[in-house]
Design a protein around this motif. Structure first.
Motif, mmCIF file in Angstrom:
data_model
loop_
_atom_site.group_PDB
_atom_site.id
_atom_site.type_symbol
_atom_site.label_atom_id
_atom_site.label_comp_id
_atom_site.label_asym_id
_atom_site.label_seq_id
_atom_site.Cartn_x
_atom_site.Cartn_y
_atom_site.Cartn_z
ATOM 1 N N PRO A 49 47.351 69.420 28.085
ATOM 2 C CA PRO A 49 45.969 69.586 27.617
ATOM 3 C C PRO A 49 44.939 69.658 28.748
ATOM 4 O O PRO A 49 43.810 70.099 28.513
ATOM 5 C CB PRO A 49 45.742 68.356 26.747
ATOM 6 N N ARG A 50 45.294 69.258 29.962
ATOM 7 C CA ARG A 50 44.353 69.312 31.082
ATOM 8 C C ARG A 50 44.213 70.728 31.643
ATOM 9 O O ARG A 50 43.282 71.014 32.378
ATOM 10 C CB ARG A 50 44.799 68.365 32.194
ATOM 11 N N ASN A 62 40.920 75.095 42.314
ATOM 12 C CA ASN A 62 39.475 75.157 42.095
ATOM 13 C C ASN A 62 38.895 73.987 41.304
ATOM 14 O O ASN A 62 37.695 73.740 41.389
ATOM 15 C CB ASN A 62 39.117 76.466 41.387
ATOM 16 N N ASN A 63 39.727 73.276 40.530
ATOM 17 C CA ASN A 63 39.173 72.275 39.622
ATOM 18 C C ASN A 63 39.801 70.888 39.694
ATOM 19 O O ASN A 63 39.283 69.963 39.090
ATOM 20 C CB ASN A 63 39.314 72.774 38.172
ATOM 21 N N GLY A 117 52.396 64.460 36.214
ATOM 22 C CA GLY A 117 52.371 64.706 37.657
ATOM 23 C C GLY A 117 52.155 66.168 38.005
ATOM 24 O O GLY A 117 52.610 66.640 39.049
ATOM 25 N N ASN A 118 51.437 66.903 37.141
ATOM 26 C CA ASN A 118 51.221 68.327 37.400
ATOM 27 C C ASN A 118 50.389 68.585 38.656
ATOM 28 O O ASN A 118 50.598 69.588 39.329
ATOM 29 C CB ASN A 118 50.598 69.007 36.176
ATOM 30 N N ARG A 119 49.464 67.691 38.999
ATOM 31 C CA ARG A 119 48.696 67.865 40.239
ATOM 32 C C ARG A 119 49.615 67.725 41.448
ATOM 33 O O ARG A 119 49.557 68.521 42.379
ATOM 34 C CB ARG A 119 47.559 66.841 40.334
ATOM 35 N N ARG A 120 50.474 66.706 41.429
ATOM 36 C CA ARG A 120 51.425 66.521 42.529
ATOM 37 C C ARG A 120 52.400 67.689 42.599
ATOM 38 O O ARG A 120 52.742 68.157 43.681
ATOM 39 C CB ARG A 120 52.177 65.198 42.359
ATOM 40 N N PHE A 121 52.831 68.160 41.438
ATOM 41 C CA PHE A 121 53.727 69.316 41.388
ATOM 42 C C PHE A 121 53.048 70.541 41.995
ATOM 43 O O PHE A 121 53.635 71.256 42.814
ATOM 44 C CB PHE A 121 54.159 69.568 39.945
#
Length: 95
Positions: free
Chosen positions: A22-23, A42-43, A81-85
């Motif tokens: 959802p993010r 970018n975000n 952990g999608n940001r870390r991925f």
């Protein structure tokens, strides 16, 4: 019956972004991985995270949580952990 989570190592190439995260805006999820990476850059402050992982390595105390993908055969979706991925993907394949 519940299953006990296990810890295993997977190649970055075996992982995909969670198509229901959802993010990440739906439009980005349907446009593909590059669109998701662009959105994250970018975000989601990915540049700082890339610098941190690049300098200090990946911290195994915060593993990515994955599950077998229902969409992509033989792949695993990153459900936490999608940001870390994203940072790991960009470190391993800078543009």
């Amino acid at each position: 019956m519940s299953s006990t989570p296990t810890i295993s190592r997977k190649s970055i190439s075996d992982l995909v972004f969670d198509p229901l995260n959802p993010r990440i805006p739906v439009s980005k999820r349907t446009e593909g991985e590059q669109s998701i990476l662009d959105f994250m850059i970018n975000n989601e402050n990915i540049v700082d995270l890339i610098a941190s992982i690049g300098e200090q390595n990946f911290f195994p105390g915060e593993p990515l949580l994955i599950t077998p993908s229902k969409t992509f055969r033989g792949k695993f979706e990153v459900i936490e952990g999608n940001r870390r991925f994203a940072a790991l993907k960009l470190l391993n394949n800078p543009r």
